[in-house]
Scaffold this motif. Structure first.
Motif, mmCIF file in Angstrom:
data_model
loop_
_atom_site.group_PDB
_atom_site.id
_atom_site.type_symbol
_atom_site.label_atom_id
_atom_site.label_comp_id
_atom_site.label_asym_id
_atom_site.label_seq_id
_atom_site.Cartn_x
_atom_site.Cartn_y
_atom_site.Cartn_z
ATOM 1 N N UNK A 1 7.734 15.414 5.375
ATOM 2 C CA UNK A 1 7.126 14.904 4.153
ATOM 3 C C UNK A 1 5.947 13.962 4.425
ATOM 4 N N UNK A 2 5.284 13.599 3.333
ATOM 5 C CA UNK A 2 4.132 12.711 3.411
ATOM 6 C C UNK A 2 4.392 11.539 2.482
ATOM 7 N N UNK A 3 4.090 10.343 2.977
ATOM 8 C CA UNK A 3 4.273 9.167 2.122
ATOM 9 C C UNK A 3 3.014 8.313 2.166
ATOM 10 N N UNK A 4 2.895 7.403 1.216
ATOM 11 C CA UNK A 4 1.754 6.486 1.245
ATOM 12 C C UNK A 4 2.177 5.099 0.789
ATOM 13 N N UNK A 5 1.350 4.116 1.086
ATOM 14 C CA UNK A 5 1.523 2.759 0.576
ATOM 15 C C UNK A 5 0.209 2.329 -0.057
ATOM 16 N N UNK A 6 0.323 1.638 -1.171
ATOM 17 C CA UNK A 6 -0.857 1.076 -1.824
ATOM 18 C C UNK A 6 -0.855 -0.419 -1.517
ATOM 19 N N UNK A 7 -1.958 -0.928 -0.991
ATOM 20 C CA UNK A 7 -2.014 -2.338 -0.589
ATOM 21 C C UNK A 7 -3.183 -3.039 -1.261
ATOM 22 N N UNK A 8 -2.992 -4.309 -1.582
ATOM 23 C CA UNK A 8 -4.106 -5.145 -2.036
ATOM 24 C C UNK A 8 -4.266 -6.226 -0.980
ATOM 25 N N UNK A 9 -5.254 -6.048 -0.115
ATOM 26 C CA UNK A 9 -5.367 -6.942 1.034
ATOM 27 C C UNK A 9 -6.374 -8.056 0.775
ATOM 28 N N UNK A 10 -5.995 -9.287 1.040
ATOM 29 C CA UNK A 10 -6.930 -10.395 0.876
ATOM 30 C C UNK A 10 -7.827 -10.519 2.118
ATOM 31 N N UNK A 11 -8.940 -11.223 1.951
ATOM 32 C CA UNK A 11 -9.787 -11.509 3.107
ATOM 33 C C UNK A 11 -11.169 -10.900 2.979
#
Ligand code: ATP
Ligand code: MG
Length: 411
Positions: free
Chosen positions: A379-389
């Motif tokens: 399978x394929x998975x993903x993560x959604x991130x809100x990265x500071x910096x």
């Protein structure tokens, strides 16, 4: 347990162009035998200030280590000023002079007369040979204080300290042994980490715990003292076990390993291989993975598909998907991971797409929005991130999150 201070001598160390790195190294070595460093000073080549600094140091510290200023020129004042501050005579040691002369002959040169200065020895001092340079060091015990004069160049200072000073300090320190360990954490915020582990580590004075926040992760430094190395290590095992219980999978390293080393080891042990497709990280993930020796066993290829056109041509991401969802989207991240995996016929495909900024952000897709995705056969998975910096940090953090996604799959 006695305390030390370090005095780095040299006007160049007060300019913006040179750093006193000797004291960092010395601190590590002193700590390893249970000597704590309480103070460091950098002094320029200035007679009065150096004398004052040495006098003060002798009042408060059991061990005073000086580095630098043992060269042959007029501005190398450490020998002269240390002798003045300690109230000891400085006189020419003929044997040392002969050794320096012989050294120059071996180097195929005649000793410049100016180097005779380096044969000036303080009364009562032991001369420390310098196989890597001309300036010998000095060691003396003075009113129950230990004073060491070491050369400035690191390649001369380090072996001299290890060979001649450290063993003496170790026996004076009464056989205290210090062990350290660095645990590294990914995927948890600073306050979350502290909240979970503070109830544990605050109960111990030994080991001592320091939490450091670096660009991409959180480091937990543990320092333990014991009568033997094993005793100190056992104390570390105890506390590090309790911390792991509280943080679980978020701890990715127990001996200071980097994320890419940990991921590489897991891939190697499992006999898996990997291909990477990167957009906003521009090859950083491939770079980090291939910094690790032996990575050719598991890292097969990396593509930097910065433009939409490249994502389609090289990874088979449908044009229509790019138009409808945009390059920074979960669908495209997954299509990139699957595309690179298919193209390279690997066990895993890892992909990143995001907005590193400073420009290019929108209300819907702000700077710092990053998708990481991992594909394997099942399978394929993903993560959604809100990265500071800033741009640099976002790229770093995106690479770390992608590698961490893979690490967690490999557990
Ligand atoms: P030399 O015989 O080379 O003159 P020295 O003992 O007089 O030796 P310095 O002249 O003080 O040493 O320093 C020589 C070089 O060593 C410096 O230019 C610097 O590059 C390096 N050095 C000196 N002190 C330090 C320090 N505290 N940390 C790191 N490097 C240092
Ligand atoms: Mg010098």
């Amino acid at each position: 347990m006695f305390t030390a201070e370090i005095i780095a001598v040299g006007s160049e160390l007060l300019t913006p162009f040179r750093m006193d790195t000797n004291s960092l190294w010395l601190t590590d070595r002193l700590n390893s035998v249970g000597v704590e460093v309480k103070l460091k000073t950098i002094v320029g080549d200035d007679d009065a200030r150096l004398e004052e600094t040495i006098r003060d140091a002798l009042k408060r510290s059991g061990v005073v280590v000086l580095t630098g200023g043992l060269g042959p020129t007029e501005d190398d004042i450490t020998r002269k000023i240390a002798a003045r501050a300690l109230g000891r005579r400085l006189s020419l040691d003929e044997r040392v002079l002969e050794e320096i002369r012989a050294k120059f002959l071996r180097w195929g040169r005649k000793m410049p007369e100016i180097n005779a200065r380096q044969a000036m020895v303080m009364e009562g001092a032991e001369v420390l040979p310098n196989p890597n340079g001309s300036a010998p060091g000095m060691y003396l015990e003075h009113d129950s204080r230990v004073v060491a004069l070491l050369p400035g160049p690191p390649r001369e200072m380090k072996p001299m300290f290890d060979t001649h000073v450290l063993p003496k300090l170790a026996s004076r320190a009464g056989g205290v042994r210090v062990a350290r360990r660095v645990l590294r954490v990914a995927g948890l915020g600073e306050s979350a980490v502290d909240e979970r582990i503070a109830p544990v580590y605050t109960q111990y004075k030994n080991p001592q715990t320091t939490i450091l926040f670096t660009n991409t992760d959180i480091e937990i430094h543990l320092t333990a003292q014991g009568k033997t190395e094993q005793e100190a290590e056992l104390l570390l095992d105890g506390l590090s076990g309790q911390i792991e219980e509280r943080l679980g999978d978020a701890v990715f390293a127990f001996r200071g390993e980097t994320m890419e080393e940990v991921v590489g080891l897991r891939l190697a042990v499992g006999g898996f291989n990997l291909a990477v497709a990167e957009s906003c990280t521009g090859g950083l993930i491939a770079h980090r993975l291939t910094e690790v020796p032996g990575s050719s066993n598991y890292f097969m290829e990396g593509v930097v598909t910065y433009s939409n056109e490249a994502k389609t041509r090289l990874l088979g991401v449908p044009e229509e998907m790019l138009e409808r969802r945009g390059a920074v989207s979960a669908e495209v991240a997954e299509a990139m991971a699957e595309g690179v995996k298919r193209r390279a016929s690997t066990d895993f495909g890892l992909a990143v797409t995001g907005v590193a900024g400073p420009g290019g952000g929108t209300q819907e897709k702000p700077v710092g929005l990053v998708y990481v995705s991992l594909a394997d056969d099942a399978h394929t998975e993903h993560r959604r991130l809100m990265l500071p910096g800033d741009r640099h940090l976002i790229r770093w953090r995106a690479s770390q999150a992608a590698l961490d996604l893979l690490r967690r799959r490999l557990i």
